[in-house]
Design an enzyme around this catalytic site. Structure first.
Site, PDB file in Angstrom:
ATOM      1  N   HIS A  53      50.721  42.142  37.017  1.00 31.58           N
ATOM      2  CA  HIS A  53      50.965  41.936  38.462  1.00 31.58           C
ATOM      3  C   HIS A  53      51.712  40.607  38.581  1.00 31.58           C
ATOM      4  CE1 HIS A  53      49.542  42.041  42.821  1.00 31.58           C
ATOM      5  NE2 HIS A  53      49.844  40.760  42.687  1.00 31.58           N
ATOM      6  N   HIS A  55      54.399  38.007  40.218  1.00 33.13           N
ATOM      7  CA  HIS A  55      55.246  37.545  41.328  1.00 33.13           C
ATOM      8  C   HIS A  55      56.507  36.924  40.722  1.00 33.13           C
ATOM      9  CE1 HIS A  55      52.491  38.131  44.820  1.00 33.13           C
ATOM     10  NE2 HIS A  55      51.630  38.277  43.831  1.00 33.13           N
ATOM     11  N   ARG A  58      50.390  46.041  51.121  1.00 31.44           N
ATOM     12  CA  ARG A  58      49.303  45.052  51.165  1.00 31.44           C
ATOM     13  C   ARG A  58      49.819  43.680  50.715  1.00 31.44           C
ATOM     14  NH1 ARG A  58      47.080  41.208  48.102  1.00 31.44           N
ATOM     15  NH2 ARG A  58      47.350  42.559  46.295  1.00 31.44           N
ATOM     16  N   ASP A  59      50.145  43.555  49.442  1.00 34.16           N
ATOM     17  CA  ASP A  59      50.514  42.232  48.926  1.00 34.16           C
ATOM     18  C   ASP A  59      51.811  41.761  49.573  1.00 34.16           C
ATOM     19  OD1 ASP A  59      50.307  39.944  47.440  1.00 34.16           O
ATOM     20  OD2 ASP A  59      50.408  40.903  45.497  1.00 34.16           O
ATOM     21  N   CYS A  62      51.457  35.159  48.588  1.00 29.93           N
ATOM     22  CA  CYS A  62      50.025  35.072  48.899  1.00 29.93           C
ATOM     23  C   CYS A  62      49.813  33.911  49.846  1.00 29.93           C
ATOM     24  CB  CYS A  62      49.198  34.872  47.632  1.00 29.93           C
ATOM     25  SG  CYS A  62      47.442  34.628  48.014  1.00 29.93           S
ATOM     26  N   ASN A 102      56.089  39.770  45.183  1.00 32.10           N
ATOM     27  CA  ASN A 102      55.945  40.476  43.908  1.00 32.10           C
ATOM     28  C   ASN A 102      57.334  40.839  43.420  1.00 32.10           C
ATOM     29  OD1 ASN A 102      53.583  41.534  45.798  1.00 32.10           O
ATOM     30  ND2 ASN A 102      52.856  41.456  43.705  1.00 32.10           N
TER      31      ASN A 102
HETATM   32  P1  HMG Z   1      34.053  33.099  54.470  1.00 32.08           P
HETATM   33  O1  HMG Z   1      34.554  32.359  55.660  1.00 32.08           O
HETATM   34  O2  HMG Z   1      33.571  32.323  53.297  1.00 32.08           O
HETATM   35  O3  HMG Z   1      32.932  34.182  54.745  1.00 32.08           O
HETATM   36  O4  HMG Z   1      35.222  34.079  53.995  1.00 32.08           O
HETATM   37  P2  HMG Z   1      31.959  34.500  55.876  1.00 32.08           P
HETATM   38  O5  HMG Z   1      31.064  35.537  55.326  1.00 32.08           O
HETATM   39  O6  HMG Z   1      31.372  33.220  56.409  1.00 32.08           O
HETATM   40  O7  HMG Z   1      32.849  35.165  57.019  1.00 32.08           O
HETATM   41  C1  HMG Z   1      33.702  34.474  57.864  1.00 32.08           C
HETATM   42  C2  HMG Z   1      34.107  35.359  59.008  1.00 32.08           C
HETATM   43  O8  HMG Z   1      34.835  36.488  58.511  1.00 32.08           O
HETATM   44  C3  HMG Z   1      32.918  35.949  59.761  1.00 32.08           C
HETATM   45  O9  HMG Z   1      33.361  36.183  61.087  1.00 32.08           O
HETATM   46  C4  HMG Z   1      32.712  37.267  59.071  1.00 32.08           C
HETATM   47  O10 HMG Z   1      32.069  38.213  59.886  1.00 32.08           O
HETATM   48  C5  HMG Z   1      34.121  37.696  58.799  1.00 32.08           C
HETATM   49  P3  HMG Z   1      32.885  35.211  62.284  1.00 32.08           P
HETATM   50  O11 HMG Z   1      31.397  35.269  62.258  1.00 32.08           O
HETATM   51  O12 HMG Z   1      33.427  33.853  61.929  1.00 32.08           O
HETATM   52  O13 HMG Z   1      33.538  35.840  63.479  1.00 32.08           O
HETATM   53  N1  HMG Z   1      34.246  38.578  57.631  1.00 32.08           N
HETATM   54  C6  HMG Z   1      34.981  39.705  57.622  1.00 32.08           C
HETATM   55  N2  HMG Z   1      35.722  40.301  58.568  1.00 32.08           N
HETATM   56  C7  HMG Z   1      36.345  41.455  58.223  1.00 32.08           C
HETATM   57  N3  HMG Z   1      36.263  42.000  56.986  1.00 32.08           N
HETATM   58  C8  HMG Z   1      35.522  41.421  56.032  1.00 32.08           C
HETATM   59  C9  HMG Z   1      34.844  40.227  56.335  1.00 32.08           C
HETATM   60  N4  HMG Z   1      34.059  39.413  55.618  1.00 32.08           N
HETATM   61  C10 HMG Z   1      33.681  38.409  56.425  1.00 32.08           C
HETATM   62  N5  HMG Z   1      35.479  41.987  54.816  1.00 32.08           N
HETATM   63  C11 HMG Z   1      36.139  35.955  52.849  1.00 32.08           C
HETATM   64  C12 HMG Z   1      35.084  34.879  52.828  1.00 32.08           C
HETATM   65  C13 HMG Z   1      36.165  36.602  51.461  1.00 32.08           C
HETATM   66  C14 HMG Z   1      35.785  37.019  53.888  1.00 32.08           C
HETATM   67  C15 HMG Z   1      37.505  35.298  53.197  1.00 32.08           C
HETATM   68  O14 HMG Z   1      37.697  34.228  52.337  1.00 32.08           O
HETATM   69  C16 HMG Z   1      38.640  36.261  53.075  1.00 32.08           C
HETATM   70  O15 HMG Z   1      38.769  37.187  53.853  1.00 32.08           O
HETATM   71  N6  HMG Z   1      39.554  36.032  52.078  1.00 32.08           N
HETATM   72  C17 HMG Z   1      40.606  36.952  51.796  1.00 32.08           C
HETATM   73  C18 HMG Z   1      41.870  36.222  51.472  1.00 32.08           C
HETATM   74  C19 HMG Z   1      42.935  37.218  51.120  1.00 32.08           C
HETATM   75  O16 HMG Z   1      42.964  38.333  51.607  1.00 32.08           O
HETATM   76  N7  HMG Z   1      43.875  36.780  50.249  1.00 32.08           N
HETATM   77  C20 HMG Z   1      44.957  37.588  49.842  1.00 32.08           C
HETATM   78  C21 HMG Z   1      44.569  38.721  48.944  1.00 32.08           C
HETATM   79  S1  HMG Z   1      44.331  38.226  47.247  1.00 32.08           S
HETATM   80  C22 HMG Z   1      45.909  38.195  46.587  1.00 32.08           C
HETATM   81  O17 HMG Z   1      46.864  38.342  47.286  1.00 32.08           O
HETATM   82  C23 HMG Z   1      46.056  38.071  45.087  1.00 32.08           C
HETATM   83  C24 HMG Z   1      46.435  39.407  44.407  1.00 32.08           C
HETATM   84  O18 HMG Z   1      47.628  39.934  44.958  1.00 32.08           O
HETATM   85  C25 HMG Z   1      46.617  39.182  42.901  1.00 32.08           C
HETATM   86  C26 HMG Z   1      47.565  38.009  42.593  1.00 32.08           C
HETATM   87  O19 HMG Z   1      48.735  38.030  43.013  1.00 32.08           O
HETATM   88  O20 HMG Z   1      47.092  37.084  41.949  1.00 32.08           O
HETATM   89  C27 HMG Z   1      45.309  40.429  44.600  1.00 32.08           C
HETATM   90 MG    MG Z   2      49.649  39.338  44.363  1.00 33.11          MG
END
Ligand code: HMG
Ligand code: MG
Length: 283
Positions: free
Chosen positions: A205, A207, A13-14, A238, A247
């Site tokens: 966690h 990086h 995933r990450d 990320c 990571n």
């Molecule tokens: P948004 O644009 O504010 O939300 O995104 P929305 O509700 O308006 O949705 C936008 C579009 O996405 C819509 O589609 C929704 O249907 C769709 P459209 O109508 O435009 O065709 N949608 C989805 N599709 C599939 N699955 C879903 C979903 N939700 C909405 N669950 C949202 C808000 C949270 C969805 C967006 O900002 C997002 O997906 N962000 C994720 C970013 C991400 O994955 N980042 C990396 C992971 S975090 C990380 O890596 C950190 C970590 O490792 C720890 C660290 O290192 O610190 C965990």
């Molecule tokens: Mg991370």
């Protein structure tokens, strides 16, 4: 008896979420299956996020369905909202993770809402998970530094960790998202969080952008943390944190933990072979 410490493998995933070239579902499944054979107890396989935001994770459901599961391993998925939660349940994830940020700038950049709004969203997700007995892990990003807001005050991390614990997260994973932490800043942050909860509920966690992740793990071990997220071959970064590199590499963490006298249950030779395979997936 030898004390245990755990590496929580997050590479599929990450690690993969940040790769530019699309990796096939079959290759992702192969990676997870190889990792299962190394002896990991928890592997983060997928995220159910918007495919517009993170195209590489769009086939998470397929990956979860196609992997060969071991009974002694929990296969996890990231879920930002109820829609993601439904996807994870359909694909039979064994546990889910919600992900918040300790800094407002990263919260907006990563999930397009404030910290307070994200916690409200997570309340619904955790309630839905509780209803089907699915364990929930909580992430906090930017626990020492944020690419947008600068240094993160440790008390902010502590109060958010307490909030996620109160929601029902069984473990809080503390993310040095951009790899700028030092043993000093990690120690200060952990001391603040430890005033809220026991080390047994925490994971590190880290990086490795600054090359200090292993030092930060040593500092965390000194304070009783025994779970560390890592990514095979150091895959990743990320997409919403400029400058974040992968990571810390799982094989390096397993070596460190073994050298420090901990039992990890991981076959290190097998893990090195998977690290070679993982490197072939990089763009
Ligand atoms: P948004 O644009 O504010 O939300 O995104 P929305 O509700 O308006 O949705 C936008 C579009 O996405 C819509 O589609 C929704 O249907 C769709 P459209 O109508 O435009 O065709 N949608 C989805 N599709 C599939 N699955 C879903 C979903 N939700 C909405 N669950 C949202 C808000 C949270 C969805 C967006 O900002 C997002 O997906 N962000 C994720 C970013 C991400 O994955 N980042 C990396 C992971 S975090 C990380 O890596 C950190 C970590 O490792 C720890 C660290 O290192 O610190 C965990
Ligand atoms: Mg991370």
């Amino acid at each position: 008896m030898t004390e245990r410490a755990e590496v929580f493998e997050v590479g599929p995933r990450d690690g993969l979420q940040n790769e530019k070239a699309l990796i096939s579902t079959a290759q992702k499944v192969e990676l997870v299956d190889h990792l299962s054979d190394c002896g990991f107890r928890r592997i983060e396989v997928a995220s159910f996020v918007s495919p517009k935001w993170v195209p590489q994770m769009a086939d998470g459901g397929e990956v979860l369905v196609q992997i060969s599961r071991r009974d002694d391993c929990s296969y996890a998925a990231l879920t930002p909202n109820l829609r993601g939660f439904d996807g994870a349940v359909l694909a039979k994830a064994d546990e889910i993770a919600i992900f918040a940020s300790a800094s407002e700038g990263f919260s907006q950049a990563n999930i397009n809402c404030s910290i307070a709004e994200s916690v409200k969203r997570f309340e619904e997700v955790v309630a839905a998970a509780k209803a089907v007995n699915l364990p929930v892990r909580g992430y906090i990003s930017c626990v020492t530094d944020c690419p947008f807001d600068g240094p993160t005050p440790a008390p902010n991390v502590a109060s958010l960790a307490g909030r996620l614990r109160d929601l029902g997260c069984y473990e809080i994973s503390l993310g040095d998202t951009i790899g700028q932490a030092t043993p000093q800043s990690i120690t200060a942050m952990l001391n603040a969080v430890l005033s809220e909860m026991d080390a047994a509920h925490l994971a590190g966690h880290y990086h490795d952008t600054g090359g200090r992740a292993l030092d930060n793990i040593r500092a965390s071990l000194d304070l009783g943390v025994r779970v560390f997220d890592a990514s095979v071959g150091g895959l990743g970064g990320c997409p919403y944190a400029p400058g974040a590199s992968g990571n810390v590499a799982s094989e390096a963490v397993v070596e460190l933990l073994c050298g420090a006298g901990f039992e990890t249950g991981i076959d290190l030779d097998a893990l090195y072979r998977v690290a070679e395979f993982a490197k072939t997936l990089r763009s």
